[in-house]
Design an enzyme around this catalytic site. Structure first.
Site, PDB file in Angstrom:
ATOM      1  N   ASP A 272      -8.758  -7.016  -6.902  1.00  0.00           N
ATOM      2  CA  ASP A 272      -9.093  -6.901  -5.486  1.00  0.00           C
ATOM      3  C   ASP A 272     -10.046  -5.738  -5.281  1.00  0.00           C
ATOM      4  O   ASP A 272      -9.915  -4.704  -5.921  1.00  0.00           O
ATOM      5  CB  ASP A 272      -7.830  -6.683  -4.658  1.00  0.00           C
ATOM      6  CG  ASP A 272      -8.150  -6.622  -3.176  1.00  0.00           C
ATOM      7  OD1 ASP A 272      -8.609  -7.646  -2.632  1.00  0.00           O
ATOM      8  OD2 ASP A 272      -7.986  -5.551  -2.572  1.00  0.00           O
ATOM      9  N   GLU A 361     -11.693 -12.894  -5.819  1.00  0.00           N
ATOM     10  CA  GLU A 361     -11.976 -13.508  -4.522  1.00  0.00           C
ATOM     11  C   GLU A 361     -13.324 -14.201  -4.582  1.00  0.00           C
ATOM     12  O   GLU A 361     -14.203 -13.765  -5.318  1.00  0.00           O
ATOM     13  CB  GLU A 361     -12.126 -12.428  -3.444  1.00  0.00           C
ATOM     14  CG  GLU A 361     -10.919 -11.658  -3.113  1.00  0.00           C
ATOM     15  CD  GLU A 361     -11.308 -10.515  -2.197  1.00  0.00           C
ATOM     16  OE1 GLU A 361     -11.236 -10.709  -0.976  1.00  0.00           O
ATOM     17  OE2 GLU A 361     -11.705  -9.453  -2.691  1.00  0.00           O
ATOM     18  N   CYS A 414       2.497 -10.862   2.429  1.00  0.00           N
ATOM     19  CA  CYS A 414       3.436  -9.939   1.801  1.00  0.00           C
ATOM     20  C   CYS A 414       3.681 -10.419   0.375  1.00  0.00           C
ATOM     21  O   CYS A 414       4.052 -11.573   0.164  1.00  0.00           O
ATOM     22  CB  CYS A 414       4.746  -9.885   2.583  1.00  0.00           C
ATOM     23  SG  CYS A 414       6.039  -8.974   1.720  1.00  0.00           S
ATOM     24  N   CYS A 417       7.852 -11.280   0.095  1.00  0.00           N
ATOM     25  CA  CYS A 417       8.503 -12.444   0.695  1.00  0.00           C
ATOM     26  C   CYS A 417       7.525 -13.539   1.111  1.00  0.00           C
ATOM     27  O   CYS A 417       7.931 -14.634   1.467  1.00  0.00           O
ATOM     28  CB  CYS A 417       9.358 -12.018   1.888  1.00  0.00           C
ATOM     29  SG  CYS A 417       8.364 -11.406   3.265  1.00  0.00           S
ATOM     30  N   CYS A 433       5.955  -4.638   5.508  1.00  0.00           N
ATOM     31  CA  CYS A 433       6.400  -5.956   5.934  1.00  0.00           C
ATOM     32  C   CYS A 433       7.566  -5.815   6.906  1.00  0.00           C
ATOM     33  O   CYS A 433       8.543  -5.103   6.612  1.00  0.00           O
ATOM     34  CB  CYS A 433       6.808  -6.765   4.704  1.00  0.00           C
ATOM     35  SG  CYS A 433       7.411  -8.401   5.139  1.00  0.00           S
ATOM     36  N   CYS A 436      10.807  -8.265   5.159  1.00  0.00           N
ATOM     37  CA  CYS A 436      11.621  -7.837   4.016  1.00  0.00           C
ATOM     38  C   CYS A 436      11.614  -6.316   3.830  1.00  0.00           C
ATOM     39  O   CYS A 436      12.333  -5.801   2.980  1.00  0.00           O
ATOM     40  CB  CYS A 436      11.158  -8.530   2.739  1.00  0.00           C
ATOM     41  SG  CYS A 436       9.558  -7.960   2.161  1.00  0.00           S
ATOM     42  N   ASP A 443      -4.302  -2.398  -1.119  1.00  0.00           N
ATOM     43  CA  ASP A 443      -5.133  -3.035  -2.149  1.00  0.00           C
ATOM     44  C   ASP A 443      -4.281  -3.598  -3.285  1.00  0.00           C
ATOM     45  O   ASP A 443      -4.583  -4.654  -3.839  1.00  0.00           O
ATOM     46  CB  ASP A 443      -6.155  -2.039  -2.703  1.00  0.00           C
ATOM     47  CG  ASP A 443      -7.087  -1.529  -1.613  1.00  0.00           C
ATOM     48  OD1 ASP A 443      -7.316  -2.276  -0.641  1.00  0.00           O
ATOM     49  OD2 ASP A 443      -7.577  -0.389  -1.727  1.00  0.00           O
TER      50      ASP A 443
HETATM   51 ZN   LIG Z   1       7.878  -9.247   3.089  1.00  0.00          ZN
END
Ligand SMILES: [Zn+2]
Length: 475
Positions: A272, A361, A414, A417, A433, A436, A443
Site C-alpha cells: 500500500d 492497487e 477493517c 472484522c 473500528c 470490533c 497504511d
Molecule cells: Zn473491525
C-alpha cells in the site's frame, strides 16, 4: 488462481523471433542501462552537433510532408470549386521510415534534384561526414513514427487525445537527444560491435571514440561478455547540462536461482502507498512485512525545488543571474527525480526478492484526481513508479502480481472484522473500528486488506507487458 504475469508463457507467446547471443543464450528481456557521461571538449561539441543534426533531419521531413499536404489540399480545393472530384496531380509522399531514410541519404549526399548546392559547386550536406550516419537514419525513423501517430489519430485508430501534426524541433525547446544503433547482429562477438565498452570506464561510440562513463559498469560488461545482454541502441540525452547514455537491448532471463528463491514469503503480500512512508507492506495473515521510508527525503528535495523556483522568479529576464538560477532549478529537478528513482528501486527489489505473490492497487494515473496535499502528491508519483517497477521486476523474478480493482476499499475496510467505514478521511492516520474495536495504523490496515484481495472470476486484468512495449519502442 489468476496468473497475471505468466512466467514462461509471456516469452513463448510473443510473436517475435528468438534472439540468440554469441554464447547461444536466448535473449528475451528488454533492459536499459543508464550511465552519466564525462565527455571531453571535442566529444561535447560532437554531442551537441549530433543533437542538432537530429533536429535538422526531423524538421527536414516534417517540412517536406507539410508542403506536400498543403499543396494537395490547395489543389483539392480548387478542383472542387470546378465541381470535379479529381485526385490532385501532386502525388502524395510516402511516410514510411524506409523511404524517409532513402530520401534523406540521397538529399544529403547530393544525389537528389533538390540537394543543397555549396559555394564550391559541390552538392550535398557539407558536414554530413563529421557525424555518425546513424544520427540521420534514426532521426528519419523518429519523424516517420511521429507522422504515423498523427495519421493513425486522424484515421481514428488511436485511443486517447487527438495527436496533431508533429511539432517542428526548435533549438532550446526540445531536450537535446539522439540515437545510435549498435549495428551488429546479436550473434557477433562483443569486441567487434560498434557500441562497446573499451575498458571499465569508457564506452566506445561510432565517430566519438571512447567516452568516459561514470559509475560502476562491471555488471553490464559482464552480461555483454557472457552473451547475456545485447545492445540494440544507445540513446544520448542531455539533462540539466549532463549527458546521459541509455543502452537499450535484450537480456537473457534471470538465472533460475534468482527466479525461485527458497526463502520467499509464501503468503500473499499487499503493498500500500504510505503517506508518511513510501509504502507499507504486510501479508494476508496480518503481519507487517516491511515499511519503506523515504518520503521525508523526497519532501526535503521538493522544498529545495520550491526554493530554486522562487530564486528563478526573482531574477531579471535575460540576465546572467537568470541563467544561473535556471541551471540550479534544472539540477534540483534532476536531483528530485534521481532520489525518487533510487528509493523506489531499493523498495521494489526488496519486495520482489522476498515474496511469491504480491497484490498492488490499480493506479489509474490518468483518472486520478490531482492531490494538492504535498505529501500525498509525492506518494502518488512515487507509487506510480513503484507499481511500474514491481510489474517488470516481478516478471523477471517469476513473482505473481495481482492488481486489485480501483473500487476495492483497501483503506476503509477493517482488516479484523471486515466492516467498511465510509467516514475515513486522508488526515486520519489511525484506523479504529467501531464494531470490533481494532486500532491499527491506517497504511498497515490497507496493506493487509490488499494482501487478502482475491480476483473475481469475471474481472480478468490484462497487463501491458513492459518487455513488449519496450521492444516496440526501440524497433
Ligand atoms: Zn473491525
Amino acid at each position: 488462481m489468476l496468473h497475471l504475469v505468466p512466467i514462461l508463457g509471456a516469452v513463448a507467446s510473443r510473436p517475435t523471433i528468438p534472439i540468440f547471443s554469441h554464447t547461444g543464450q536466448v535473449l528475451s528481456r528488454a533492459v536499459t542501462f543508464q550511465f552519466a557521461l564525462d565527455p571531453n571538449v571535442e566529444q561535447r561539441t560532437l554531442l551537441a552537433k549530433c543533437a542538432g543534426a537530429r533536429r535538422f533531419t526531423v524538421n527536414h521531413h516534417l517540412a517536406r510532408v507539410k508542403a506536400n499536404l498543403d499543396a494537395r489540399s490547395a489543389e483539392r480545393e480548387s478542383l472542387s470549386e470546378g465541381g470535379d472530384p479529381l485526385e490532385p496531380s501532386t502525388p502524395s509522399l510516402s511516410w514510411s521510415a524506409f523511404s524517409f531514410i532513402n530520401e534523406f541519404n540521397a538529399w544529403k549526399n547530393g544525389e537528389s534534384v533538390d540537394s543543397p548546392v555549396n559555394e564550391d559547386g559541390s552538392r550535398g550536406l557539407v558536414w554530413r561526414h563529421e557525424l555518425p550516419s546513424d544520427v540521420f537514419e534514426c532521426a528519419s525513423v523518429d519523424a516517420a513514427r511521429a507522422l504515423e501517430n498523427f495519421a493513425a489519430s486522424r484515421r481514428g485508430e488511436r485511443s486517447g487525445a487527438a495527436v496533431g501534426f508533429p511539432r517542428f524541433q526548435a533549438k532550446g525547446k526540445v531536450t537535446p537527444s539522439f540515437r545510435l544503433r549498435n549495428r551488429a547482429t546479436p550473434g557477433r562477438a562483443p569486441a567487434s560491435q560498434p557500441v562497446r565498452f573499451s575498458d571499465p570506464s569508457h564506452l566506445r561510440l561510432p565517430k566519438f571514440g571512447p567516452v568516459k562513463v561514470f559509475g560502476p559498469t562491471r555488471k553490464v560488461r559482464r552480461m555483454i561478455d557472457l552473451g547475456r545482454f545485447h545492445v540494440y541502441s544507445a540513446t544520448l540525452t542531455q539533462r540539466a547540462g549532463r549527458w546521459i547514455v541509455s543502452l537499450t537491448g535484450v537480456a537473457a532471463e534471470l538465472h533460475q536461482a534468482e527466479r525461485s528463491r527458497s526463502n520467499r514469503h509464501a503468503v500473499p503480500v499487499g503493498v500500500d502507498r504510505g503517506i508518511i512512508s513510501l509504502c507499507v507492506v504486510a501479508d494476508a495473515n496480518g503481519a507487517p512485512f516491511e515499511r519503506f521510508e523515504g518520503v521525508t527525503t523526497l519532501k526535503q528535495a521538493l522544498q529545495s525545488l520550491k526554493a530554486a523556483n522562487r530564486a528563478l522568479a526573482r531574477t531579471t529576464p535575460g540576465s546572467k543571474g537568470r541563467q544561473r538560477a535556471r541551471a540550479r532549478l534544472a539540477k534540483t529537478h534532476r536531483k528530485v527525480a534521481n532520489t525518487r528513482r533510487h528509493l523506489v528501486h531499493q523498495a521494489s527489489k526488496t519486495i520482489v526478492d522476498r515474496c511469491q505473490v504480491l497484490v498492488i492497487e490499480d493506479l489509474n494515473v490518468a483518472g486520478m484526481v490531482k492531490n494538492r496535499h504535498l505529501a500525498s502528491s509525492i506518494s502518488d508519483a512515487a507509487m506510480g513508479e513503484l507499481s511500474r517497477q514491481l510489474l517488470y521486476k516481478a516478471r523477471w523474478h517469476g513473482v505473481e502480481v495481482r492488481v486489485a480493482d480501483r473500487w476495492f476499499p483497501s483503506s476503509k475496510t477493517c482488516s479484523c472484522c471486515g466492516v467498511v467505514r465510509n467516514d475515513l478521511d486522508l488526515s486520519t492516520r489511525t484506523y479504529s473500528c467501531g464494531v470490533c474495536g481494532l486500532v491499527i495504523d491506517r497504511d498497515l490496515n490497507a496493506a493487509i486488506n490488499l494482501a487478502r484481495w482475491r480476483p473475481k472470476e469475471s474481472s480478468a486484468v490484462t497487463l501491458l507487458e513492459p518487455t513488449r512495449a519496450l521492444l516496440l519502442s526501440t524497433a
